[in-house]
Design an enzyme around this catalytic site. Structure first.
Site, PDB file in Angstrom:
ATOM      1  N   HIS A 134      34.702  45.824  17.266  1.00 14.53           N
ATOM      2  CA  HIS A 134      34.599  46.527  16.167  1.00 14.53           C
ATOM      3  C   HIS A 134      34.576  45.806  14.960  1.00 14.53           C
ATOM      4  O   HIS A 134      35.448  44.947  14.684  1.00 14.53           O
ATOM      5  CB  HIS A 134      36.147  47.323  16.072  1.00 14.53           C
ATOM      6  CG  HIS A 134      36.199  48.325  17.513  1.00 14.53           C
ATOM      7  ND1 HIS A 134      37.477  48.621  17.748  1.00 14.53           N
ATOM      8  CD2 HIS A 134      35.532  48.989  18.214  1.00 14.53           C
ATOM      9  CE1 HIS A 134      37.412  49.655  18.811  1.00 14.53           C
ATOM     10  NE2 HIS A 134      36.066  49.863  19.048  1.00 14.53           N
TER      11      HIS A 134
ATOM     12  N   ASP B  42      39.650  53.035  22.719  1.00 17.27           N
ATOM     13  CA  ASP B  42      38.136  52.920  22.827  1.00 17.27           C
ATOM     14  C   ASP B  42      38.130  51.696  24.214  1.00 17.27           C
ATOM     15  O   ASP B  42      38.946  50.785  24.320  1.00 17.27           O
ATOM     16  CB  ASP B  42      37.485  52.121  21.605  1.00 17.27           C
ATOM     17  CG  ASP B  42      36.072  52.175  21.869  1.00 17.27           C
ATOM     18  OD1 ASP B  42      35.452  52.906  22.835  1.00 17.27           O
ATOM     19  OD2 ASP B  42      35.312  51.377  21.089  1.00 17.27           O
TER      20      ASP B  42
ATOM     21  N   MET C 263      43.622  47.826  19.203  1.00 22.48           N
ATOM     22  CA  MET C 263      44.599  48.937  18.953  1.00 22.48           C
ATOM     23  C   MET C 263      43.542  50.305  19.102  1.00 22.48           C
ATOM     24  O   MET C 263      42.536  50.241  18.937  1.00 22.48           O
ATOM     25  CB  MET C 263      45.245  49.265  17.583  1.00 22.48           C
ATOM     26  CG  MET C 263      46.651  50.110  17.680  1.00 22.48           C
ATOM     27  SD  MET C 263      48.078  49.809  18.566  1.00 22.48           S
ATOM     28  CE  MET C 263      48.839  51.133  18.399  1.00 22.48           C
TER      29      MET C 263
ATOM     30  N   SER D 120      38.870  44.560  19.479  1.00 19.47           N
ATOM     31  CA  SER D 120      38.935  45.166  18.105  1.00 19.47           C
ATOM     32  C   SER D 120      39.816  44.095  17.513  1.00 19.47           C
ATOM     33  O   SER D 120      39.585  42.744  17.270  1.00 19.47           O
ATOM     34  CB  SER D 120      39.655  46.385  18.166  1.00 19.47           C
ATOM     35  OG  SER D 120      39.715  47.104  17.014  1.00 19.47           O
ATOM     36  N   THR D 121      40.941  44.489  16.673  1.00 21.11           N
ATOM     37  CA  THR D 121      41.891  43.507  15.973  1.00 21.11           C
ATOM     38  C   THR D 121      42.211  42.337  16.725  1.00 21.11           C
ATOM     39  O   THR D 121      42.578  42.400  17.742  1.00 21.11           O
ATOM     40  CB  THR D 121      43.224  44.245  15.558  1.00 21.11           C
ATOM     41  OG1 THR D 121      42.728  45.478  14.915  1.00 21.11           O
ATOM     42  CG2 THR D 121      43.995  43.451  14.413  1.00 21.11           C
TER      43      THR D 121
END
Length: 364
Positions: free
Chosen positions: A204, A300, A297, A177-178
């Site tokens: 993501h 998932d 964060m 993700s991030t």
């Protein structure tokens, strides 16, 4: 939760005021706004915000120059706020040091900017928790550091005679993700083309950005990288990026492995879903599946890692040492679904070893 302090830099007065109004409703303190790059740098140095929300197209100093300067003298989490037409620029900005991005709904000033409210608030909260120094220091184990950031050299693809469908003996699935785009680029750049594996990635990312992301990755990887397509054959030596706005899963039919794309539902929290990808890969490949959970964060990927481990596969969580945002990997460790916890720069060699001769699995 501690009140977050933000500076907004955009050449549009309308967007600056809209963002200021929007974020203030959520208890985010706006320390100041800037209409050009020079003003953005000056206010960051003077006011020391938790996060800088930055447009890339600005007068005096563009967003790239702002990132270069601040990463040298005053590193902080930077979120790029840019239009979809500038996808290639977004990834360039992230390689220079930005931790995340948010697509503008339209290129020009519009009240549609308020459609991004929930995403902007969430990403500011997450970005404020990132350790930007890890992005700049620990990743030097992988990258060549140049004057303007980390330099990745384009790879020359090897040309093989046509062999038809090449079935991979194993698959590697990566979730992030991030901070993920930069880490995934670094990881893939260290893998050789000869491995008897296919790699599937759930990052993501919104619709419109995953195809340019795949094209950029393809430049820096010896493997063939592309955006995944529904019912596409999974071939050895290929990397498949889950398209933004969809989930991707693996299925088999007549001894052939294929991809299936699923449309996101309105209440889906994570898109693309790491869990959906990991669970399907575990079901089809069993002990011949590896799951790797990188920076980000949320939770998932936790259930997906559990499924891989239960089926006898190998699971790896990125360590806190290099994880830009230590959320998802930390969750995997706490839930005891990660067999190995490794810094980013050690993961490529483990993939190579596992693809070549396997890794002895630890007992549960």
């Amino acid at each position: 939760m501690t009140k977050k302090r933000v500076i907004i830099a955009d050449d549009s007065a309308f967007i600056r005021q809209a963002l200021k109004k929007m974020l203030s409703k959520h208890g985010i303190e706006i320390l100041g706004t800037a209409g050009d790059g020079e003003e953005a740098v000056s206010k960051v140095l003077r006011l020391n915000p938790d996060v800088l929300l930055l447009d890339l197209e600005m007068p005096k100093l563009d967003g790239f120059s702002v990132i270069r300067i601040l990463m040298k003298i005053f590193p902080l989490p930077i979120i790029v706020f840019s239009s979809k037409s500038a996808a290639e620029n977004v990834f360039k900005a992230m390689e220079l040091g930005a931790v995340d991005f948010i697509p503008k709904p339209v290129a020009k000033a519009s009240h549609r900017i308020f459609e991004t409210e929930e995403e902007i608030v969430r990403k500011i909260q997450w970005a404020s928790l990132t350790d930007i120094k890890k992005k700049l220091v620990n990743h030097t184990h992988i990258d060549i550091k140049g004057e303007e950031g980390f330099v990745l050299l384009p790879k020359v693809k090897k040309i093989y005679p046509s062999e038809g469908y090449k079935v991979p003996s194993r698959i590697v699935m990566i979730g992030a993700s991030t901070g993920g785009p930069t880490e995934i680029t670094q990881l893939l750049s260290r893998l050789p083309s000869e491995l008897d594996i296919a790699i599937l990635i759930a990052q993501h990312m919104p619709y419109g950005f995953t195809k340019p992301f795949a094209e950029r990755l393809n430049k820096y990887s010896s493997l063939n990288v592309k955006e995944g397509e529904s019912r596409e054959l999974i071939k050895r030596g290929n990397v498949y990026i889950t398209p933004g706005g969809y989930h991707m899963e693996v299925f088999s039919i007549e001894n052939r492995y294929r991809l299936r794309l699923l449309r996101k539902e309105p209440d889906d929290k994570y898109v693309p879903s790491i869990d959906i990808l990991f669970k399907s890969g575990a079901k089809v490949f069993g002990e011949r599946a590896m799951g790797i959970l990188l920076t980000g964060m949320g939770n998932d990927g936790i259930e997906g890692m559990k499924a891989i481990r239960e089926m006898g596969g190998v699971t790896i969580a990125e360590s806190e040492e290099t994880s830009i945002l230590y959320g998802m990997p930390k969750g995997a460790l706490e839930k005891n679904v990660a067999q190995m916890v490794l810094p980013l720069y050690e993961i490529p060699s483990v993939i190579i070893k596992w693809a070549s001769s396997g890794i002895k699995k630890e007992s549960s």
